[in-house]
Design a protein around this motif. Structure first.
Motif, PDB file in Angstrom:
ATOM      1  N   GLU A   1     146.892  43.457 150.900  1.00  0.00           N
ATOM      2  CA  GLU A   1     146.866  44.518 149.888  1.00  0.00           C
ATOM      3  C   GLU A   1     145.834  44.228 148.803  1.00  0.00           C
ATOM      4  O   GLU A   1     145.064  45.120 148.407  1.00  0.00           O
ATOM      5  CB  GLU A   1     148.261  44.664 149.252  1.00  0.00           C
ATOM      6  CG  GLU A   1     148.350  45.796 148.265  1.00  0.00           C
ATOM      7  CD  GLU A   1     149.742  45.923 147.646  1.00  0.00           C
ATOM      8  OE1 GLU A   1     149.835  46.550 146.575  1.00  0.00           O
ATOM      9  OE2 GLU A   1     150.715  45.401 148.227  1.00  0.00           O
ATOM     10  N   GLU A   2     145.784  42.983 148.328  1.00  0.00           N
ATOM     11  CA  GLU A   2     144.798  42.603 147.306  1.00  0.00           C
ATOM     12  C   GLU A   2     143.380  42.710 147.869  1.00  0.00           C
ATOM     13  O   GLU A   2     142.450  43.119 147.164  1.00  0.00           O
ATOM     14  CB  GLU A   2     145.072  41.181 146.809  1.00  0.00           C
ATOM     15  CG  GLU A   2     146.361  41.059 146.017  1.00  0.00           C
ATOM     16  CD  GLU A   2     146.735  39.614 145.714  1.00  0.00           C
ATOM     17  OE1 GLU A   2     147.208  39.360 144.601  1.00  0.00           O
ATOM     18  OE2 GLU A   2     146.559  38.743 146.604  1.00  0.00           O
ATOM     19  N   TYR A   3     143.226  42.368 149.149  1.00  0.00           N
ATOM     20  CA  TYR A   3     141.934  42.491 149.825  1.00  0.00           C
ATOM     21  C   TYR A   3     141.491  43.952 149.860  1.00  0.00           C
ATOM     22  O   TYR A   3     140.362  44.278 149.499  1.00  0.00           O
ATOM     23  CB  TYR A   3     142.044  41.924 151.251  1.00  0.00           C
ATOM     24  CG  TYR A   3     140.824  42.141 152.103  1.00  0.00           C
ATOM     25  CD1 TYR A   3     139.783  41.217 152.102  1.00  0.00           C
ATOM     26  CD2 TYR A   3     140.698  43.277 152.910  1.00  0.00           C
ATOM     27  CE1 TYR A   3     138.665  41.421 152.887  1.00  0.00           C
ATOM     28  CE2 TYR A   3     139.587  43.478 153.696  1.00  0.00           C
ATOM     29  CZ  TYR A   3     138.563  42.547 153.682  1.00  0.00           C
ATOM     30  OH  TYR A   3     137.445  42.746 154.443  1.00  0.00           O
TER      31      TYR A   3
ATOM     32  N   VAL B   1     143.540  35.913 149.406  1.00  0.00           N
ATOM     33  CA  VAL B   1     144.474  36.889 148.844  1.00  0.00           C
ATOM     34  C   VAL B   1     145.300  37.539 149.960  1.00  0.00           C
ATOM     35  O   VAL B   1     145.057  37.307 151.141  1.00  0.00           O
ATOM     36  CB  VAL B   1     143.708  37.975 148.050  1.00  0.00           C
ATOM     37  CG1 VAL B   1     142.992  37.379 146.848  1.00  0.00           C
ATOM     38  CG2 VAL B   1     142.714  38.714 148.948  1.00  0.00           C
ATOM     39  N   THR B   2     146.223  38.391 149.563  1.00  0.00           N
ATOM     40  CA  THR B   2     147.013  39.160 150.525  1.00  0.00           C
ATOM     41  C   THR B   2     146.174  40.317 151.063  1.00  0.00           C
ATOM     42  O   THR B   2     145.122  40.658 150.504  1.00  0.00           O
ATOM     43  CB  THR B   2     148.280  39.733 149.858  1.00  0.00           C
ATOM     44  OG1 THR B   2     147.875  40.692 148.875  1.00  0.00           O
ATOM     45  CG2 THR B   2     149.136  38.631 149.244  1.00  0.00           C
TER      46      THR B   2
ATOM     47  N   LYS C   1     142.368  46.472 148.008  1.00  0.00           N
ATOM     48  CA  LYS C   1     142.132  47.037 146.675  1.00  0.00           C
ATOM     49  C   LYS C   1     141.071  46.276 145.884  1.00  0.00           C
ATOM     50  O   LYS C   1     140.650  46.740 144.818  1.00  0.00           O
ATOM     51  CB  LYS C   1     143.431  47.045 145.875  1.00  0.00           C
ATOM     52  CG  LYS C   1     144.472  47.984 146.430  1.00  0.00           C
ATOM     53  CD  LYS C   1     145.734  47.938 145.605  1.00  0.00           C
ATOM     54  CE  LYS C   1     146.788  48.884 146.138  1.00  0.00           C
ATOM     55  NZ  LYS C   1     148.025  48.822 145.350  1.00  0.00           N
ATOM     56  N   CYS C   2     140.651  45.112 146.390  1.00  0.00           N
ATOM     57  CA  CYS C   2     139.724  44.236 145.650  1.00  0.00           C
ATOM     58  C   CYS C   2     140.287  43.896 144.268  1.00  0.00           C
ATOM     59  O   CYS C   2     139.560  43.837 143.276  1.00  0.00           O
ATOM     60  CB  CYS C   2     138.340  44.859 145.524  1.00  0.00           C
ATOM     61  SG  CYS C   2     137.376  44.822 147.048  1.00  0.00           S
ATOM     62  N   GLN C   3     141.580  43.711 144.206  1.00  0.00           N
ATOM     63  CA  GLN C   3     142.240  43.378 142.942  1.00  0.00           C
ATOM     64  C   GLN C   3     143.196  42.211 143.151  1.00  0.00           C
ATOM     65  O   GLN C   3     144.366  42.414 143.481  1.00  0.00           O
ATOM     66  CB  GLN C   3     143.008  44.584 142.397  1.00  0.00           C
ATOM     67  CG  GLN C   3     142.127  45.707 141.973  1.00  0.00           C
ATOM     68  CD  GLN C   3     142.940  46.892 141.445  1.00  0.00           C
ATOM     69  OE1 GLN C   3     144.118  47.034 141.704  1.00  0.00           O
ATOM     70  NE2 GLN C   3     142.256  47.754 140.698  1.00  0.00           N
ATOM     71  N   PRO C   4     142.712  40.996 142.917  1.00  0.00           N
ATOM     72  CA  PRO C   4     143.600  39.842 143.097  1.00  0.00           C
ATOM     73  C   PRO C   4     144.537  39.680 141.897  1.00  0.00           C
ATOM     74  O   PRO C   4     144.088  39.613 140.764  1.00  0.00           O
ATOM     75  CB  PRO C   4     142.634  38.671 143.186  1.00  0.00           C
ATOM     76  CG  PRO C   4     141.443  39.106 142.402  1.00  0.00           C
ATOM     77  CD  PRO C   4     141.349  40.599 142.591  1.00  0.00           C
ATOM     78  N   SER C   5     145.822  39.674 142.146  1.00  0.00           N
ATOM     79  CA  SER C   5     146.756  39.443 141.047  1.00  0.00           C
ATOM     80  C   SER C   5     147.321  38.022 141.101  1.00  0.00           C
ATOM     81  O   SER C   5     147.494  37.393 140.064  1.00  0.00           O
ATOM     82  CB  SER C   5     147.883  40.472 141.069  1.00  0.00           C
ATOM     83  OG  SER C   5     148.537  40.459 142.321  1.00  0.00           O
ATOM     84  N   HIS C   6     147.597  37.539 142.290  1.00  0.00           N
ATOM     85  CA  HIS C   6     148.104  36.176 142.464  1.00  0.00           C
ATOM     86  C   HIS C   6     147.446  35.549 143.698  1.00  0.00           C
ATOM     87  O   HIS C   6     148.064  35.489 144.765  1.00  0.00           O
ATOM     88  CB  HIS C   6     149.628  36.180 142.645  1.00  0.00           C
ATOM     89  CG  HIS C   6     150.362  36.650 141.440  1.00  0.00           C
ATOM     90  ND1 HIS C   6     150.615  37.978 141.196  1.00  0.00           N
ATOM     91  CD2 HIS C   6     150.877  35.959 140.400  1.00  0.00           C
ATOM     92  CE1 HIS C   6     151.273  38.094 140.060  1.00  0.00           C
ATOM     93  NE2 HIS C   6     151.445  36.893 139.552  1.00  0.00           N
ATOM     94  N   PRO C   7     146.187  35.097 143.583  1.00  0.00           N
ATOM     95  CA  PRO C   7     145.516  34.530 144.761  1.00  0.00           C
ATOM     96  C   PRO C   7     146.273  33.314 145.301  1.00  0.00           C
ATOM     97  O   PRO C   7     146.843  32.536 144.542  1.00  0.00           O
ATOM     98  CB  PRO C   7     144.136  34.132 144.257  1.00  0.00           C
ATOM     99  CG  PRO C   7     144.137  34.316 142.791  1.00  0.00           C
ATOM    100  CD  PRO C   7     145.367  35.048 142.391  1.00  0.00           C
TER     101      PRO C   7
END
Length: 181
Positions: A85-87, A82-83, A89-95
């Motif tokens: 930011e996703e890392y 992931v990006t 937040k622990c929230q993958p939106s577009h892995p």
């Protein structure tokens, strides 16, 4: 006595010196080119029980190069790249990458940072995430500007040092092995 034994085994060998040398050389090159790392050793890719930094500690204890591979083993889980930011937040939106087959091999194909997280709800928040830093490839040695063109020999520098070609211990070992085979 030792030389006689060595000569007998060498003569009885079905491989030529060239074959042994080439095999040794290819093994050496393969080892130098890339490595496969088992994430978290025998424990695998699991949700941490006590240490929420276990994966980043593991990653920090290794040196990763371009073309190395990371091997994840797990049960009922997944691996996502992931990006940042996703890392965070622990929230993958577009892995960028996703796998859930239990036996994932990921190739580190560029220098820089890679962000891995678990795709199972709650696992990332418990620490099942990791940042891997892949080192920049070593730049090829520059052709020396310090060569004395008249004699084509290395030039002595101001501090008395002379530029010479470096030979690694593994190269010496390969030459020794090939000499005795």
């Amino acid at each position: 006595m030792i030389l006689t034994t060595l000569a007998k085994t060498t003569m009885a060998s079905p491989f030529s010196k060239l074959q042994v040398f080439l095999l040794s050389f290819l093994i050496h090159i393969y080892i130098a080119i890339c490595a496969e790392f088992e994430v978290n050793g025998d424990n695998g890719w699991i949700s941490p029980k006590h240490d929420d930094q276990i994966y980043n500690k593991w990653a920090a204890s290794n040196r990763f190069k371009v073309n190395d591979t990371i091997h994840f083993t797990y049960k009922k889980d997944s691996v996502l790249v992931v990006t940042e930011e996703e890392y965070d937040k622990c929230q993958p939106s577009h892995p960028q990458f996703f796998s859930n087959n239990g036996d994932t091999v990921f190739k580190l194909d560029r220098p820089g940072l890679f962000y891995f997280i678990s795709g199972v709800t709650g696992h990332c928040q418990k620490g099942q995430k990791m940042i891997i830093k892949v080192l920049e490839p070593a730049s090829p040695p520059q052709q020396s500007q310090n060569m004395n063109s008249t004699y084509n020999t290395p030039e002595t520098k101001k501090n008395g040092a002379v530029e010479v070609a470096a030979v690694t211990s593994s190269t010496i070992m390969l030459l020794l092995i090939s000499a005795f085979c």
